[in-house]
Write a protein that holds these residues in place. Structure first.
Motif, PDB file in Angstrom:
ATOM      1  N   ILE A 241      -4.192 -19.112   9.748  1.00 44.10           N
ATOM      2  CA  ILE A 241      -4.862 -18.583   8.566  1.00 44.10           C
ATOM      3  C   ILE A 241      -5.991 -17.639   8.960  1.00 44.10           C
ATOM      4  O   ILE A 241      -6.138 -16.543   8.411  1.00 44.10           O
ATOM      5  N   GLY A 242      -6.776 -18.043   9.943  1.00 40.60           N
ATOM      6  CA  GLY A 242      -7.948 -17.270  10.331  1.00 40.60           C
ATOM      7  C   GLY A 242      -7.630 -15.911  10.916  1.00 40.60           C
ATOM      8  O   GLY A 242      -8.418 -14.966  10.747  1.00 40.60           O
ATOM      9  N   VAL A 243      -6.470 -15.754  11.585  1.00 39.78           N
ATOM     10  CA  VAL A 243      -6.127 -14.459  12.160  1.00 39.78           C
ATOM     11  C   VAL A 243      -5.960 -13.410  11.069  1.00 39.78           C
ATOM     12  O   VAL A 243      -6.055 -12.203  11.334  1.00 39.78           O
ATOM     13  N   GLY A 244      -5.768 -13.862   9.848  1.00 38.11           N
ATOM     14  CA  GLY A 244      -5.687 -12.926   8.732  1.00 38.11           C
ATOM     15  C   GLY A 244      -6.967 -12.134   8.537  1.00 38.11           C
ATOM     16  O   GLY A 244      -6.936 -11.033   7.963  1.00 38.11           O
ATOM     17  N   ALA A 245      -8.087 -12.661   9.007  1.00 31.17           N
ATOM     18  CA  ALA A 245      -9.343 -11.910   8.911  1.00 31.17           C
ATOM     19  C   ALA A 245      -9.253 -10.620   9.717  1.00 31.17           C
ATOM     20  O   ALA A 245      -9.715  -9.560   9.269  1.00 31.17           O
ATOM     21  N   VAL A 246      -8.656 -10.704  10.898  1.00 33.31           N
ATOM     22  CA  VAL A 246      -8.435  -9.498  11.694  1.00 33.31           C
ATOM     23  C   VAL A 246      -7.426  -8.594  10.991  1.00 33.31           C
ATOM     24  O   VAL A 246      -7.585  -7.364  10.953  1.00 33.31           O
ATOM     25  N   GLY A 247      -6.398  -9.216  10.420  1.00 34.28           N
ATOM     26  CA  GLY A 247      -5.409  -8.437   9.681  1.00 34.28           C
ATOM     27  C   GLY A 247      -6.028  -7.670   8.527  1.00 34.28           C
ATOM     28  O   GLY A 247      -5.644  -6.529   8.237  1.00 34.28           O
ATOM     29  N   CYS A 248      -7.001  -8.277   7.854  1.00 34.15           N
ATOM     30  CA  CYS A 248      -7.679  -7.598   6.745  1.00 34.15           C
ATOM     31  C   CYS A 248      -8.383  -6.335   7.232  1.00 34.15           C
ATOM     32  O   CYS A 248      -8.307  -5.278   6.590  1.00 34.15           O
ATOM     33  N   TRP A 249      -9.086  -6.445   8.363  1.00 31.40           N
ATOM     34  CA  TRP A 249      -9.788  -5.281   8.896  1.00 31.40           C
ATOM     35  C   TRP A 249      -8.797  -4.186   9.296  1.00 31.40           C
ATOM     36  O   TRP A 249      -9.004  -3.005   8.992  1.00 31.40           O
ATOM     37  N   VAL A 250      -7.715  -4.582   9.958  1.00 29.36           N
ATOM     38  CA  VAL A 250      -6.688  -3.604  10.338  1.00 29.36           C
ATOM     39  C   VAL A 250      -6.113  -2.943   9.091  1.00 29.36           C
ATOM     40  O   VAL A 250      -5.925  -1.722   9.042  1.00 29.36           O
ATOM     41  N   GLY A 251      -5.840  -3.746   8.060  1.00 28.16           N
ATOM     42  CA  GLY A 251      -5.311  -3.194   6.824  1.00 28.16           C
ATOM     43  C   GLY A 251      -6.279  -2.223   6.165  1.00 28.16           C
ATOM     44  O   GLY A 251      -5.873  -1.192   5.619  1.00 28.16           O
ATOM     45  N   GLY A 252      -7.567  -2.541   6.217  1.00 24.96           N
ATOM     46  CA  GLY A 252      -8.561  -1.640   5.648  1.00 24.96           C
ATOM     47  C   GLY A 252      -8.596  -0.311   6.365  1.00 24.96           C
ATOM     48  O   GLY A 252      -8.682   0.753   5.738  1.00 24.96           O
ATOM     49  N   ARG A 253      -8.533  -0.336   7.699  1.00 24.73           N
ATOM     50  CA  ARG A 253      -8.514   0.906   8.463  1.00 24.73           C
ATOM     51  C   ARG A 253      -7.248   1.712   8.189  1.00 24.73           C
ATOM     52  O   ARG A 253      -7.284   2.943   8.096  1.00 24.73           O
ATOM     53  N   MET A 254      -6.117   1.014   8.051  1.00 26.36           N
ATOM     54  CA  MET A 254      -4.876   1.700   7.705  1.00 26.36           C
ATOM     55  C   MET A 254      -4.988   2.376   6.348  1.00 26.36           C
ATOM     56  O   MET A 254      -4.530   3.512   6.159  1.00 26.36           O
ATOM     57  N   ALA A 255      -5.607   1.676   5.395  1.00 21.88           N
ATOM     58  CA  ALA A 255      -5.721   2.215   4.044  1.00 21.88           C
ATOM     59  C   ALA A 255      -6.545   3.491   4.012  1.00 21.88           C
ATOM     60  O   ALA A 255      -6.305   4.383   3.183  1.00 21.88           O
ATOM     61  N   ARG A 257      -6.387   5.751   6.062  1.00 21.26           N
ATOM     62  CA  ARG A 257      -5.557   6.844   6.574  1.00 21.26           C
ATOM     63  C   ARG A 257      -4.324   7.092   5.720  1.00 21.26           C
ATOM     64  O   ARG A 257      -3.958   8.246   5.492  1.00 21.26           O
ATOM     65  N   ILE A 258      -3.683   6.027   5.225  1.00 18.20           N
ATOM     66  CA  ILE A 258      -2.417   6.226   4.502  1.00 18.20           C
ATOM     67  C   ILE A 258      -2.479   5.779   3.057  1.00 18.20           C
ATOM     68  O   ILE A 258      -1.507   5.915   2.321  1.00 18.20           O
ATOM     69  N   SER A 260      -4.172   2.736   0.054  1.00 19.06           N
ATOM     70  CA  SER A 260      -4.111   1.290  -0.170  1.00 19.06           C
ATOM     71  C   SER A 260      -2.713   0.825  -0.548  1.00 19.06           C
ATOM     72  O   SER A 260      -2.261  -0.239  -0.110  1.00 19.06           O
ATOM     73  N   ALA A 261      -2.019   1.602  -1.370  1.00 19.32           N
ATOM     74  CA  ALA A 261      -0.696   1.177  -1.831  1.00 19.32           C
ATOM     75  C   ALA A 261       0.296   1.114  -0.677  1.00 19.32           C
ATOM     76  O   ALA A 261       1.051   0.143  -0.540  1.00 19.32           O
ATOM     77  N   ARG A 262       0.323   2.126   0.152  1.00 26.09           N
ATOM     78  CA  ARG A 262       1.257   2.125   1.286  1.00 26.09           C
ATOM     79  C   ARG A 262       0.922   1.012   2.280  1.00 26.09           C
ATOM     80  O   ARG A 262       1.817   0.399   2.866  1.00 26.09           O
ATOM     81  N   THR A 263      -0.364   0.768   2.471  1.00 26.98           N
ATOM     82  CA  THR A 263      -0.765  -0.332   3.345  1.00 26.98           C
ATOM     83  C   THR A 263      -0.279  -1.668   2.792  1.00 26.98           C
ATOM     84  O   THR A 263       0.202  -2.530   3.539  1.00 26.98           O
ATOM     85  N   ALA A 264      -0.394  -1.850   1.477  1.00 29.40           N
ATOM     86  CA  ALA A 264       0.075  -3.088   0.848  1.00 29.40           C
ATOM     87  C   ALA A 264       1.576  -3.271   1.027  1.00 29.40           C
ATOM     88  O   ALA A 264       2.057  -4.382   1.271  1.00 29.40           O
ATOM     89  N   ILE A 265       2.318  -2.186   0.921  1.00 27.47           N
ATOM     90  CA  ILE A 265       3.774  -2.264   1.092  1.00 27.47           C
ATOM     91  C   ILE A 265       4.123  -2.724   2.510  1.00 27.47           C
ATOM     92  O   ILE A 265       4.969  -3.614   2.708  1.00 27.47           O
TER      93      ILE A 265
END
Length: 379
Positions: A241-255, A257-258, A260-265
């Motif tokens: 569960i906790g590794v998702g915190a890192v995933g959130c940051w990675v997702g934010g950085r992706m968003a 650039r590409i 929020s919607a594409r990152t969510a997909i």
């Protein structure tokens, strides 16, 4: 957020002990988590309809919600039946409705740009806060009373931190009084509706996975006997569960650039694929389940921040707080059947088909957000 949300999974972290203490069936034990979800829904609706989300300072709401959740959570120490325990969880969830949605609004007042990353960091804190009961369970020798007390202390500290140490941002949203008709029109606007449909699909998977992964991994580790538990189960669940915190940051950085919607997909495609696969390895090998679990945990949560970021940008700015609160209320309603069905389907069909059911959520979410992208409504 990290501290304030600690009480959410305080019961889920010690489900086997509470199930034995209150003599609960598999479906009844699910209500220890469902109670929090429903309580959150009731609390969120009350917050929206009283205009609290758009009339009062978000930090004051966070403090009140976190401290009251801590007090309610301690009620588990005093009850002596399953029904009373579920009632305590309902009350805890209602109080937590004063923590999560206001935090999204609070962080947004600091970031008119780079908001996707800022909200992602906040959701990462929520993720670690949700995982923390499993860490407490590991350190505390799995005694459920220590888990309850420890998470209550963390929650109260979180509320005091929001009130005494944090400050409001320089870009506040305009205040308004909640009007049902205008709020419903704002919520039914196509960008908000599509974003919310994607969020609902995400929520179908997320909380069932977070709620039952410890039981699933316990059955893997102890060869199908999910009534047992141990420090390794709690530790691995915390990491998943906790590794998702890192995933959130990675997702934010992706968003950034590409979008929020594409990152969510991308997030939903990967997490949904993990859900399709992992349950079929309930007999091991353990190392493969751990790897798949970590990948699943990493990607199951980053899209959550992007749905919130989208709403803060595409919704009527007068109702941002209420739109976030209503979206979350409906999203947590969606989690109820998923959390409840998980142990039932597992008993009849095994973990493989159980997690396939969860994968239907992100699949539906991808379809909704693809429509958002095609209409150039990404943010």
């Amino acid at each position: 957020m990290l501290l304030g949300m600690a009480t959410w999974f305080s019961a889920s972290a010690v489900v086997p002990q509470l199930t034995a203490r209150f003599e609960l069936s598999a479906s009844s034990s699910a209500w220890l988590t469902i109670g929090v979800q429903l309580g959150f829904v009731f609390g969120a609706i009350a917050t929206a309809f009283t205009s609290a989300a758009d009339r009062f300072g978000p930090r004051h709401l966070m403090c009140a919600g976190a401290v009251l959740a801590a007090v309610a959570n301690l009620g588990l120490l005093a009850v002596d039946s399953g029904g009373q325990a579920i009632a305590v969880r309902l009350l805890t969830g209602a109080c937590l409705a004063g923590v999560y949605p206001p935090a999204m609004k609070a962080i947004s007042t600091w970031f008119p740009v780079s908001r996707a990353t800022a909200i992602a960091v906040m959701i990462g804190a929520l993720t670690l806060g949700s995982a923390s009961p499993h860490l407490v369970a590991t350190v505390g020798g799995l005694d459920w009373r220590l888990v309850v007390i420890g998470t209550s202390v963390l929650s109260a500290l979180g509320g005091l931190t929001a009130l005494l140490l944090a400050t409001d941002g320089p870009y506040p949203f305009p205040g308004s009084r909640f009007r049902v008709g205008e709020a419903l029109r704002a919520f039914s606007a196509r960008p908000v509706l599509l974003t919310s449909l994607g969020y609902f699909g995400h929520m179908w998977e997320l909380y069932a996975m977070w709620s039952w992964f410890a039981v699933f991994f316990g059955s893997v580790l102890f060869h199908g006997d999910d009534t047992q538990t141990g420090s390794w189960v709690s530790l691995v669940t915390f990491l998943v569960i906790g590794v998702g915190a890192v995933g959130c940051w990675v997702g934010g950085r992706m968003a950034e650039r590409i979008g929020s919607a594409r990152t969510a997909i991308i997030s939903m495609l990967i997490s949904g694929s993990c859900a399709l696969v992992i349950g079929w390895f309930s007999a091991g090998p353990v190392w493969l389940v751990v790897i798949l679990g970590l990948i699943w945990g990493f990607w199951v949560i980053p899209d959550s921040a992007q749905f919130s970021a989208l709403v803060t940008k595409v919704a009527d700015q007068r109702y941002v707080g209420s739109m976030l609160t209503l979206q979350m209320a409906l999203g947590y309603t969606v989690t109820v059947p998923a959390v409840w069905l998980t142990p039932i389907i597992r008993e009849s069909d095994g973990w493989g088909w159980t997690f396939v059911l969860l994968a239907l959520g992100p699949a539906a979410g991808v379809l909704a957000i693809r429509s958002l992208v095609r209409r150039n409504l990404d943010a």
